[in-house]
Enzyme design. Structure first.
Site, short mmCIF file in Angstrom:
data_model
loop_
_atom_site.label_atom_id
_atom_site.label_comp_id
_atom_site.label_asym_id
_atom_site.label_seq_id
_atom_site.Cartn_x
_atom_site.Cartn_y
_atom_site.Cartn_z
N THR B 150 0.79 -1.26 -0.09
CA THR B 150 -0.09 -0.02 -0.01
C THR B 150 0.95 1.30 0.02
O THR B 150 1.32 1.68 -1.12
CB THR B 150 -0.91 -0.07 1.18
OG1 THR B 150 -0.20 -0.13 2.39
CG2 THR B 150 -2.16 -1.06 1.00
N LYS B 176 3.51 -7.05 4.17
CA LYS B 176 3.29 -5.66 3.56
C LYS B 176 3.29 -4.82 5.14
O LYS B 176 2.90 -5.46 6.33
CB LYS B 176 2.43 -5.30 2.90
CG LYS B 176 0.81 -5.74 3.32
CD LYS B 176 0.34 -4.64 4.19
CE LYS B 176 0.26 -3.19 3.57
NZ LYS B 176 -0.52 -2.36 4.58
N THR B 187 0.74 -9.72 13.45
CA THR B 187 0.99 -8.52 12.83
C THR B 187 0.80 -8.07 11.34
O THR B 187 1.47 -8.74 10.53
CB THR B 187 2.14 -7.84 13.38
OG1 THR B 187 2.09 -6.59 13.45
CG2 THR B 187 3.20 -8.25 12.53
N GLU B 270 6.08 4.78 7.25
CA GLU B 270 5.68 5.91 6.54
C GLU B 270 6.27 7.26 6.91
O GLU B 270 6.57 7.64 7.76
CB GLU B 270 3.88 5.97 6.89
CG GLU B 270 3.22 5.25 6.00
CD GLU B 270 1.82 5.22 6.37
OE1 GLU B 270 0.94 4.69 5.60
OE2 GLU B 270 1.47 5.98 7.11
N ASN B 396 -0.25 10.79 5.70
CA ASN B 396 -1.35 10.76 6.51
C ASN B 396 -2.39 11.78 6.50
O ASN B 396 -3.60 11.72 6.85
CB ASN B 396 -1.08 10.02 7.75
CG ASN B 396 -0.51 8.73 7.60
OD1 ASN B 396 -1.12 7.69 7.18
ND2 ASN B 396 0.77 8.58 8.12
#
Lengths: 401, 401
Positions: B150, B176, B187, B270, B396
């Site tokens: 993603t 991922k 997880t 991220e 985000n």
């Protein structure tokens, strides 16, 4: 109960001052504050739950153990935490303030805020005490509030009048806090003064109860500070009959003062562009509601979405899901609310259709509420936080703060 | 044990494929992956502890209850969590994959990752099954690993060879994960294949133990996802005597695979510019060491300081202090380490003098270790995370991801 001006010097018999003494290099930034009562006060405090506590926190806990105090000294620019000679320096500060004010050094509350791990430079503090004492004034609350700011962008103070026993009492308060802010503490730095007469034990109970519903429901970044404390001094000069047990009026005044400052701290969170408020209603208990609401305002993903005014409500559900508190997602209703209106995005286990444009407009306001209704009972709680922004990263990544 | 190529298709008897089916608008991004074993496998799984679980998590838990599975289907671009018709759509996906592969639909593992709260569009998934099945190949591991990405910026896979019972076995895995990553889960998405013969109960024990020491010690942003799962399929084609109890070789292989992927997920957090690794040694127990290390890699203030390559070690002490785990700050020694060297900044309750320039150089590397030594016992644990950067906020805050 009505709001008045004057901050911590609004109550009778309190004087305060704030000035630059030299702990900070920047001469334009005040870095030391002193608050003094004309007489010995009943005193109560709550302190950080962090296992690593700063030296002034330990010193204040010891000095408040007898429920009495008469003055507060607080520097910014250095936390005196994990620092060489920390206990000695906190102790010396109390001795010097006691001598300057002619009071028992054990009645001095000492607090520090700033960088962790660096030795506190005592020379500017000791040199400042003569001019600081001379500057004490019944209108000095605002200067004192400025002097305890670190990354805060706005001064945080409030004062109000309330009635006790037919007498008009006053309560004033100042606080600082912007980063390293997270529930589970007796929180940040907050100094409250009142001229009400209150017995120490009653004052401690009322303060602890107010903090539980206010400062302990704020988070900026999930980091519980080493230096947090909230302290209240009550000097009795309003002449009311001493409050010995629970007083609805005193509790209401404390709750109003602490709620105001908790919201101010969340709104001024490092880098924040908006205040987030999450209210959970209908939970099986207040503590469940609090766990759910805290988890929402503490979620980095929720906070980043709010910065982008993005109605990404799945992240709200996700944050409640990992909070550790029980709830049934199928009974949850979720809305975003602000001065621009309200939009319900999820109800009864179903995603609802909504206008993205309308939602973005609602989320673009300075204060945004996330409201969750469950159908499990009467538990309700509100927690506060702020959005996560580029500036939070800049403030905390670019220099040692 | 040696590393080999091939990812999830490195073990004998596993084929995989990944392609674009149309869940995502971007035609260049693969969005569906299929892994199939030539025979029924022993299977084990661990799942998110989030109370709000996605529909495919529940479906996979049900299908794995008998310890057997034969195929894995996973889409990216939509999480199928809190979504209309979620359970129906997860169920339909298993039925369709079962029909396409000629296997029992209850032996299909289904997983989804992407936006929460939107209905999964079944048409592209169902249309893709014929070409996806036709594309299954013993060299398709890499394409499958790409299809589940993603916000990941790099494909995460590994494979290795190990010996069991004199037979050469292979293990392959893909994962991922980049945001919504936090300990206390089974997880992210991680799919592990092996041609070793292992009984389901033994496989579950070994997988759970490996996940506890790897994926459950990673955090990117403190947000535990609704869709996490780690699943291992063992098809027995290596011909070893079936592992019924504990196998040091199998456990070592799983630990190596999971550690590699846990580090890869943390490093690709991220917006991350660097991998953080915190090791706590000498704690009174392993669980205390883990609580302390997790708190350090999870602290927004530590993460922001690491982004700025700022040796602000007071934030490390602060994060350990609020972790809830017991330790004595006076016995702690704290160092920063990387390929550029090592600097000790705190020891025995004292801040140490150090070169800021040297420290900045050490912290400017791609992998930085924060090493804490206590003197309370033999407990040791390592946790992984990443720095907090402008790009985390951009990713985000700017769009629904």
């Amino acid at each position: 109960m009505k709001e008045i001006s004057g901050g911590v010097t609004a109550p009778q018999g309190f004087r305060a001052a704030g000035m630059h003494c030299g702990i900070r290099a920047n001469h334009d930034k005040k870095d030391i504050a002193l608050i003094a009562s004309d007489c010995l006060c009943a005193a109560a405090g709550v302190y950080t739950k962090n296992l690593v506590k700063a030296a002034p926190v330990y010193k204040t806990m010891a000095n408040l153990a007898n429920g009495r105090a008469a003055a507060i000294i607080c520097n910014s620019g250095n936390a005196n935490a994990c620092a060489p000679r920390g206990a000695d320096n906190a102790n010396s500060t109390c001795l010097a303030v006691g001598a300057a004010l002619g009071i028992n050094p054990d009645d001095v509350i000492v607090a520090s805020t700033g960088v962790i791990g660096q030795e506190l430079n005592m020379e500017p503090i000791l040199k400042s005490l003569l001019p600081l004492t001379a500057a004490l004034s019944t209108t000095g609350g605002g200067e004192a509030a400025e002097a305890i700011m670190t990354t805060d962008t706005v001064k945080k103070e409030i004062a109000l009048e309330f009635e006790l026993d037919g007498k008009t009492c006053r309560m004033g308060a100042m606080a600082k806090g912007s980063g390293m802010i997270h529930p589970n503490m007796g929180t940040m730095l907050c100094f409250i003064t009142t001229d009400a007469a209150v017995a120490p034990a009653a004052l401690q109970r009322a303060l602890s109860a107010a903090v539980k519903k206010t400062f302990n429901r704020v988070t900026v970044d999930g980091d519980t500070s080493t230096n947090d404390m909230a302290v209240c001094l009550a000097n009795g000069m309003a002449g009311n009959a001493e409050v010995m047990g629970d007083s609805a009026e005193l509790s209401a005044a404390l709750l109003t003062v602490c709620t105001h400052l908790a919201r101010a701290i969340a709104a001024d969170g490092e880098g924040a562009t908006k205040l987030l408020e999450c209210t959970v209603r209908g939970a099986e208990s207040e503590s469940v509601a609090e766990m759910l609401a805290k988890s929402v305002v503490g979620s980095s993903l929720v906070k980043a979405a709010m910065y982008g005014s993005d109605a990404n409500w799945g992240r709200v559900m996700c944050a409640m899901g990992y909070s550790g508190a029980p709830f049934d997602p199928a009974t949850a209703t979720l809305s975003f609310e602000s001065a621009a209106g309200s939009v319900t995005v999820y109800s009864g286990g179903e995603a609802l259709e909504f206008s993205e444009e309308e939602a973005t407009n609602i989320l673009s306001q300075k204060e945004v509420a996330i409201v969750v209704s469950l159908r499990a009972g009467g538990g309700e709680a509100t927690c506060w936080g702020c959005d996560l922004t580029y500036d939070y990263v800049r403030i905390n990544g670019d220099y040692r703060s």
